[in-house]
Design an enzyme around this catalytic site. Structure first.
Site, PDB file in Angstrom:
ATOM      1  N   SER A  79      -9.582   9.185   7.727  1.00  0.00           N
ATOM      2  CA  SER A  79      -9.187   9.350   6.526  1.00  0.00           C
ATOM      3  C   SER A  79     -10.011   9.721   5.777  1.00  0.00           C
ATOM      4  CB  SER A  79      -7.926   7.987   5.926  1.00  0.00           C
ATOM      5  OG  SER A  79      -8.126   8.118   4.543  1.00  0.00           O
ATOM      6  N   GLU A  82      -9.956   8.431   2.764  1.00  0.00           N
ATOM      7  CA  GLU A  82      -9.942   6.675   2.097  1.00  0.00           C
ATOM      8  C   GLU A  82     -11.297   6.120   2.385  1.00  0.00           C
ATOM      9  OE1 GLU A  82      -7.709   4.501   0.112  1.00  0.00           O
ATOM     10  OE2 GLU A  82      -7.695   6.696  -0.389  1.00  0.00           O
ATOM     11  N   TYR A 134      -8.538  -1.304   3.902  1.00  0.00           N
ATOM     12  CA  TYR A 134      -8.155  -0.234   5.112  1.00  0.00           C
ATOM     13  C   TYR A 134      -9.346   0.844   4.711  1.00  0.00           C
ATOM     14  CZ  TYR A 134      -5.995   4.238   6.121  1.00  0.00           C
ATOM     15  OH  TYR A 134      -5.464   5.326   7.222  1.00  0.00           O
TER      16      TYR A 134
HETATM   17  P1  NAP Z   1       2.571   5.928   9.531  1.00  0.00           P
HETATM   18  O1  NAP Z   1       3.731   7.005   9.327  1.00  0.00           O
HETATM   19  O2  NAP Z   1       2.073   4.818   8.502  1.00  0.00           O
HETATM   20  O3  NAP Z   1       2.772   5.394  11.285  1.00  0.00           O
HETATM   21  C1  NAP Z   1       1.586   4.682  11.683  1.00  0.00           C
HETATM   22  C2  NAP Z   1       2.039   4.745  12.726  1.00  0.00           C
HETATM   23  O4  NAP Z   1       1.642   3.401  13.645  1.00  0.00           O
HETATM   24  C3  NAP Z   1       3.148   3.607  13.303  1.00  0.00           C
HETATM   25  O5  NAP Z   1       3.904   4.143  14.546  1.00  0.00           O
HETATM   26  C4  NAP Z   1       3.438   2.309  14.182  1.00  0.00           C
HETATM   27  O6  NAP Z   1       4.296   2.069  15.044  1.00  0.00           O
HETATM   28  C5  NAP Z   1       2.308   2.816  14.722  1.00  0.00           C
HETATM   29  N1  NAP Z   1       1.691   1.005  14.673  1.00  0.00           N
HETATM   30  C6  NAP Z   1       0.921   0.289  13.788  1.00  0.00           C
HETATM   31  N2  NAP Z   1       0.352  -0.793  14.177  1.00  0.00           N
HETATM   32  C7  NAP Z   1       0.479  -0.360  16.037  1.00  0.00           C
HETATM   33  C8  NAP Z   1       0.015  -1.184  17.298  1.00  0.00           C
HETATM   34  N3  NAP Z   1      -0.298  -2.121  16.902  1.00  0.00           N
HETATM   35  N4  NAP Z   1       0.280  -0.648  18.311  1.00  0.00           N
HETATM   36  C9  NAP Z   1       1.166   0.265  18.249  1.00  0.00           C
HETATM   37  N5  NAP Z   1       1.512   1.168  18.007  1.00  0.00           N
HETATM   38  C10 NAP Z   1       0.654   0.669  16.069  1.00  0.00           C
HETATM   39  O7  NAP Z   1       1.305   6.639   9.432  1.00  0.00           O
HETATM   40  P2  NAP Z   1       0.857   7.920   9.712  1.00  0.00           P
HETATM   41  O8  NAP Z   1       0.786   8.921   7.718  1.00  0.00           O
HETATM   42  O9  NAP Z   1       1.159   9.089  10.345  1.00  0.00           O
HETATM   43  O10 NAP Z   1      -0.102   8.419   9.875  1.00  0.00           O
HETATM   44  C11 NAP Z   1      -0.741   8.444  11.230  1.00  0.00           C
HETATM   45  C12 NAP Z   1      -2.500   7.998  11.068  1.00  0.00           C
HETATM   46  O11 NAP Z   1      -3.162   8.705  10.147  1.00  0.00           O
HETATM   47  C13 NAP Z   1      -2.950   6.291  10.649  1.00  0.00           C
HETATM   48  O12 NAP Z   1      -4.023   6.035  11.596  1.00  0.00           O
HETATM   49  C14 NAP Z   1      -2.933   6.920   9.294  1.00  0.00           C
HETATM   50  O13 NAP Z   1      -3.730   5.759   8.596  1.00  0.00           O
HETATM   51  C15 NAP Z   1      -3.858   8.307   9.345  1.00  0.00           C
HETATM   52  N6  NAP Z   1      -4.010   9.272   7.869  1.00  0.00           N
HETATM   53  C16 NAP Z   1      -3.050   9.510   6.916  1.00  0.00           C
HETATM   54  C17 NAP Z   1      -3.231  10.277   6.278  1.00  0.00           C
HETATM   55  C18 NAP Z   1      -1.920  10.531   5.764  1.00  0.00           C
HETATM   56  O14 NAP Z   1      -1.950  10.792   4.768  1.00  0.00           O
HETATM   57  N7  NAP Z   1      -0.665  10.433   5.916  1.00  0.00           N
HETATM   58  C19 NAP Z   1      -4.120  10.548   5.924  1.00  0.00           C
HETATM   59  C20 NAP Z   1      -5.015  10.084   7.089  1.00  0.00           C
HETATM   60  C21 NAP Z   1      -5.150   9.199   7.945  1.00  0.00           C
HETATM   61  P3  NAP Z   1       5.990   1.029  14.047  1.00  0.00           P
HETATM   62  O15 NAP Z   1       6.765   2.466  14.021  1.00  0.00           O
HETATM   63  O16 NAP Z   1       6.204   0.512  15.190  1.00  0.00           O
HETATM   64  O17 NAP Z   1       5.708   1.072  13.176  1.00  0.00           O
HETATM   65  O1  F7E Z   2      -1.288   6.588  -3.846  1.00  0.00           O
HETATM   66  C1  F7E Z   2      -1.034   6.300  -6.815  1.00  0.00           C
HETATM   67  C2  F7E Z   2      -1.959   5.186  -6.029  1.00  0.00           C
HETATM   68  O2  F7E Z   2       0.167   5.061  -1.559  1.00  0.00           O
HETATM   69  C3  F7E Z   2      -1.796   7.868  -3.910  1.00  0.00           C
HETATM   70  C4  F7E Z   2      -2.094   6.630   3.030  1.00  0.00           C
HETATM   71  O3  F7E Z   2      -1.626   7.845   4.026  1.00  0.00           O
HETATM   72  O4  F7E Z   2      -2.998   8.763   2.793  1.00  0.00           O
HETATM   73  C5  F7E Z   2      -2.534   7.674   2.181  1.00  0.00           C
HETATM   74  O5  F7E Z   2      -2.865   6.577   0.793  1.00  0.00           O
HETATM   75  C6  F7E Z   2      -2.053   7.381  -5.566  1.00  0.00           C
HETATM   76  C7  F7E Z   2      -2.696   6.303  -5.102  1.00  0.00           C
HETATM   77  O6  F7E Z   2      -2.125   6.927  -0.745  1.00  0.00           O
HETATM   78  C8  F7E Z   2       1.792   5.024  -7.058  1.00  0.00           C
HETATM   79  O7  F7E Z   2      -2.848   4.236  -6.918  1.00  0.00           O
HETATM   80  C9  F7E Z   2       0.536   5.387  -8.419  1.00  0.00           C
HETATM   81  O8  F7E Z   2      -4.318   6.155  -5.968  1.00  0.00           O
HETATM   82  O9  F7E Z   2       0.272   7.422  -1.529  1.00  0.00           O
HETATM   83  P1  F7E Z   2      -0.318   6.650  -1.443  1.00  0.00           P
HETATM   84  P2  F7E Z   2      -3.294   6.962  -0.151  1.00  0.00           P
HETATM   85  O10 F7E Z   2      -3.681   4.647  -0.891  1.00  0.00           O
HETATM   86  O11 F7E Z   2      -3.708   7.783  -0.648  1.00  0.00           O
HETATM   87  C10 F7E Z   2      -5.011   8.656   3.409  1.00  0.00           C
HETATM   88  C11 F7E Z   2      -5.524   9.431   3.243  1.00  0.00           C
HETATM   89  C12 F7E Z   2      -4.535   7.011   4.231  1.00  0.00           C
HETATM   90  O12 F7E Z   2      -5.199   7.670   5.002  1.00  0.00           O
HETATM   91  C13 F7E Z   2      -3.518   6.119   4.301  1.00  0.00           C
HETATM   92  O13 F7E Z   2      -2.756   6.128   5.453  1.00  0.00           O
HETATM   93  O14 F7E Z   2      -1.185   7.135  -5.571  1.00  0.00           O
HETATM   94  N1  F7E Z   2       0.037   5.628  -7.031  1.00  0.00           N
HETATM   95  N2  F7E Z   2       1.763   5.016  -8.566  1.00  0.00           N
HETATM   96  C14 F7E Z   2       1.015   5.375  -6.554  1.00  0.00           C
HETATM   97  N3  F7E Z   2       0.654   4.935  -4.803  1.00  0.00           N
HETATM   98  C15 F7E Z   2       1.750   4.923  -4.217  1.00  0.00           C
HETATM   99  N4  F7E Z   2       2.027   3.893  -3.201  1.00  0.00           N
HETATM  100  N5  F7E Z   2       2.818   3.646  -5.400  1.00  0.00           N
HETATM  101  C16 F7E Z   2       2.280   4.304  -6.963  1.00  0.00           C
HETATM  102  O15 F7E Z   2       3.379   3.213  -7.586  1.00  0.00           O
END
Ligand code: NAP
Ligand code: F7E
Length: 326
Positions: free
Chosen positions: A125, A127, A149
């Site tokens: 990520s 992050e 995280y």
């Molecule tokens: P998400 O919608 O939160 O999905 C997370 C998945 O992980 C869900 O299917 C959840 O299952 C499963 N899970 C959590 N804990 C588990 C455990 N102990 N054993 C087995 N399964 C488990 O996340 P996403 O947005 O699709 O992201 C996919 C991956 O990419 C994650 O690793 C996230 O951290 C990473 N990532 C996301 C972004 C982004 O912008 N979306 C960017 C960079 C990296 P349940 O349905 O049972 O909760």
């Molecule tokens: O926040 C600001 C908040 O929760 C984005 C995950 O998929 O991407 C995600 O992490 C920004 C932050 O995503 C609200 O403070 C303002 O600066 O949508 P977010 P994230 O924290 O960037 C990365 C790449 C991952 O890997 C993670 O799994 O938006 N923000 N107001 C807010 N955010 C939320 N959630 N809610 C608010 O009301």
């Protein structure tokens, strides 16, 4: 030719469902790993019933992972499962570390024991860049995570690199910047805003409480990003890749666009709630995906505006259907 088998952890999540869609179009047998729950949580993969297989295992349980790999014998493993919501990582830092960091070691150990020839994708990520050390961020930018995280993902990234270097496992780390879609969880900011807009439009709410409106992110479309994951595992050598659009926008710009799409003015509805501001913020992210474009031939296809419009339209349509059903 035998049909390739892919195992996806986190298949019930946003990315898992898009990756399953994509791998099916590529002719894969797709097996999804789910953890045990008292009720099924298959909303995002409902449309794939009958086309994919579901098996139970848990990133917290080493034996379940070993047995799963022994039964499925995949060619590729995509590790998308994680505790992925940043604010929860301050509330549950130990659990986040168990899933998001140590869970990766458990899965890599299972691969090492069962079949070190498996190709492995780790969902890393942006992050990890946190308080950014350079702009834009590339594969060589040092990490400075700002949440439990981000710290857990940095561990997961390095253990992936380490198993590649220690055991020769084909292990890739995809450093993906934020990617969104109508299937995004409602607590993440893009979906929170687009769902909020639709609720206000439907007369179910009048205000939307938000945190830091000045934060900036490099937002892309999840459907585009899962293709980059697959491309990484088709290369001759494993490597790390940044996947991003190369554009950054503020949360305020997101609000402006999303409310305007529904014919509303964000200033009439958005209220800042200090309780939603994070203990340590990642202020601004901007990725440089030059390497992914050059080596993988990958390109993002959906612009920021098109993404926001797509998400608002999907949420408006959902509330519309709901009102007709009543
Ligand atoms: P998400 O919608 O939160 O999905 C997370 C998945 O992980 C869900 O299917 C959840 O299952 C499963 N899970 C959590 N804990 C588990 C455990 N102990 N054993 C087995 N399964 C488990 O996340 P996403 O947005 O699709 O992201 C996919 C991956 O990419 C994650 O690793 C996230 O951290 C990473 N990532 C996301 C972004 C982004 O912008 N979306 C960017 C960079 C990296 P349940 O349905 O049972 O909760
Ligand atoms: O926040 C600001 C908040 O929760 C984005 C995950 O998929 O991407 C995600 O992490 C920004 C932050 O995503 C609200 O403070 C303002 O600066 O949508 P977010 P994230 O924290 O960037 C990365 C790449 C991952 O890997 C993670 O799994 O938006 N923000 N107001 C807010 N955010 C939320 N959630 N809610 C608010 O009301």
């Amino acid at each position: 030719m035998t049909q390739p088998i892919a195992l996806i952890t986190g298949i019930t999540g946003q990315d898992g469902s898009y990756l399953a869609d994509f791998l099916l179009t590529q002719g894969y047998r797709v097996v999804g790993m789910v953890r045990r729950a008292s009720t099924e949580n298959f909303e995002r993969i409902e449309h794939l019933r009958g086309q994919i297989e579901i098996r139970q295992a848990d990133l917290l349980d080493q034996l379940s992972l070993i047995n799963l790999l022994r039964e499925v014998r995949p060619r590729e493993v995509y590790n998308l499962a994680a505790q992925s919501f940043v604010p929860t990582s301050w509330e549950q830092p130990v659990l986040t570390g168990e899933f998001t960091a140590l869970g990766v070691t458990r899965l890599l150990e299972a691969i090492r024991l069962v079949d070190p020839g498996i190709r492995f994708y780790q969902a890393s990520s942006s992050e990890m860049f946190g308080q950014v050390q350079e702009v834009p961020q590339t594969e060589r930018t040092p990490f400075y995570p700002r949440s439990p995280y981000g710290v857990a993902k940095a561990y997961a990234h390095w253990i992936t690199v380490n198993y590649r270097e220690s055991y020769g496992i084909f292990a890739c780390s995809g450093i993906l910047f934020n990617h969104e879609s109508p299937r995004r969880g409602k607590e993440f900011v893009t979906r929170k805003v687009t769902d909020g807009v639709a609720r206000i439009k439907a007369g179910l709410a009048t205000t939307l409480l938000m945190g830091n409106l000045q934060a900036r992110r490099d937002w892309g479309f999840a459907g585009d990003y899962v293709e980059a994951m697959w491309r990484m595992l088709q290369q001759p050598q494993p490597d790390n890749y940044v996947v991003a659009t190369g554009e950054t926008h503020s949360v305020q710009e997101l609000c402006e666009r999303a409310f305007a799409r529904a014919g509303l003015n964000w200033k009439d509805h958005v209220v800042v709630d200090r309780a939603l501001v994070r203990p340590a913020e990642v202020e601004s992210l901007l990725g440089d995906a030059t390497k992914a474009k050059r080596v993988l031939g990958w390109q993002p296809r959906v612009s920021f505006h098109a993404l926001v419009d797509m998400m608002v339209d999907a949420d408006l349509a959902r509330y519309e259907r709901r009102s007709h059903a009543q």
